[in-house]
Write a protein that holds these residues in place. Sequence first.
Motif, PDB file in Angstrom:
ATOM      1  N   SER A 158     -33.654   3.191  15.666  1.00 45.31           N
ATOM      2  CA  SER A 158     -34.486   4.248  16.227  1.00 45.31           C
ATOM      3  C   SER A 158     -35.759   4.451  15.419  1.00 45.31           C
ATOM      4  O   SER A 158     -36.862   4.470  15.960  1.00 45.31           O
ATOM      5  CB  SER A 158     -33.696   5.556  16.304  1.00 45.31           C
ATOM      6  N   CYS A 159     -35.625   4.594  14.085  1.00 45.23           N
ATOM      7  CA  CYS A 159     -36.807   4.834  13.252  1.00 45.23           C
ATOM      8  C   CYS A 159     -37.208   3.620  12.431  1.00 45.23           C
ATOM      9  O   CYS A 159     -38.240   3.628  11.755  1.00 45.23           O
ATOM     10  CB  CYS A 159     -36.577   6.031  12.329  1.00 45.23           C
ATOM     11  N   HIS A 191     -33.079   8.921   6.896  1.00 45.35           N
ATOM     12  CA  HIS A 191     -33.834   8.243   7.946  1.00 45.35           C
ATOM     13  C   HIS A 191     -35.299   8.650   7.817  1.00 45.35           C
ATOM     14  O   HIS A 191     -35.638   9.563   7.046  1.00 45.35           O
ATOM     15  CB  HIS A 191     -33.303   8.640   9.321  1.00 45.35           C
ATOM     16  N   PRO A 234     -38.694  10.599   8.719  1.00 39.83           N
ATOM     17  CA  PRO A 234     -38.899  11.943   9.283  1.00 39.83           C
ATOM     18  C   PRO A 234     -39.084  11.877  10.795  1.00 39.83           C
ATOM     19  O   PRO A 234     -39.800  11.011  11.320  1.00 39.83           O
ATOM     20  CB  PRO A 234     -40.186  12.425   8.597  1.00 39.83           C
ATOM     21  N   GLY A 235     -38.416  12.779  11.499  1.00 38.32           N
ATOM     22  CA  GLY A 235     -38.538  12.838  12.948  1.00 38.32           C
ATOM     23  C   GLY A 235     -37.750  11.799  13.694  1.00 38.32           C
ATOM     24  O   GLY A 235     -37.965  11.608  14.901  1.00 38.32           O
ATOM     25  N   CYS A 236     -36.814  11.111  13.028  1.00 38.36           N
ATOM     26  CA  CYS A 236     -35.999  10.094  13.705  1.00 38.36           C
ATOM     27  C   CYS A 236     -35.281  10.714  14.894  1.00 38.36           C
ATOM     28  O   CYS A 236     -34.598  11.733  14.763  1.00 38.36           O
ATOM     29  CB  CYS A 236     -34.995   9.487  12.728  1.00 38.36           C
ATOM     30  N   ALA A 237     -35.440  10.094  16.062  1.00 39.71           N
ATOM     31  CA  ALA A 237     -34.864  10.654  17.285  1.00 39.71           C
ATOM     32  C   ALA A 237     -33.351  10.480  17.357  1.00 39.71           C
ATOM     33  O   ALA A 237     -32.660  11.264  18.010  1.00 39.71           O
ATOM     34  CB  ALA A 237     -35.518   9.995  18.502  1.00 39.71           C
TER      35      ALA A 237
END
Length: 203
Positions: free
Chosen positions: A71-72, A17, A19-22
Motif C-alpha cells: 500500500s505505502c 508504515h 505516514p498516511g498509509c491507507a
Amino acid sequence: MTELIEHVYFGWNPLAHAPGCARPVWDDAQALHSEGGRPVATGAEHHACGNDICSHGDTFTRVQLRLICTSCGTVHTIFGESLTQVISHTSATGWGQPPRQIGEVWLWPGRPAIPGGEPHQYLVTRQPATVTEATLYGLITRYRDAFGTPLWIAGAVPDPDGAHHVSTLRWRYASNGLTTLEEAAAWIADAELCQARPLVVAV
C-alpha cells in the motif's frame, strides 16, 4: 521456564508504515538464511575472540527478514547473526488469540503452563480493543497455596507507585486468593467500587 505475560504482550515495538498509509498491513514476510565470512588481515589468519566460550569462527550464519507493505511501499529489512528460528502457534504463545469476555471485562491469555493446557495468567481490559499498556486494567495469575490448592490472585488499576505486586507489575488494588477465574474477573471489574465503599458500623 514459563514466560511472564507482561513480556508476551508488552515491550514489542510495531514496525512503522509510511505516514498516511491507507492499508497498514505487511503483505509479505520473507527470510533469507546465508553464511557470512569475517574479515581478516590475511587469508592465513583466523577470527579470534578473547572469550573462550564464544562461538565466533571464521564464518557465521546470517539471517535477514524482510517485510513489505504494497500500500505505502515501505520495506523493512532486519539483519541478525546466528539467530534461532522458532515456529509456533497462538495456542502455545497466548499472544494472537482473541480475548475472552467474562462479565464486564476482557481477558487476554498468556502462555499455557503446559502444551495443550490452560493459560495460568491473563491481562485484563475493560473493552475488547487490543491490549496495550494504555488499555491495561488488571492482571490475573494462578498459583498454589501451601496446601497445593490452585487459586487465582488479581491486581487492578496499574500504578507505578501502587502498594501491591502481582507478577512484576504494581497495582493499586490486589485480591486475596480466589477460587475460580470467573471470581477473579468479577473482582477486577468491581475493584475500584469495592475499595470506595464506606465502612458502615452499626451502633
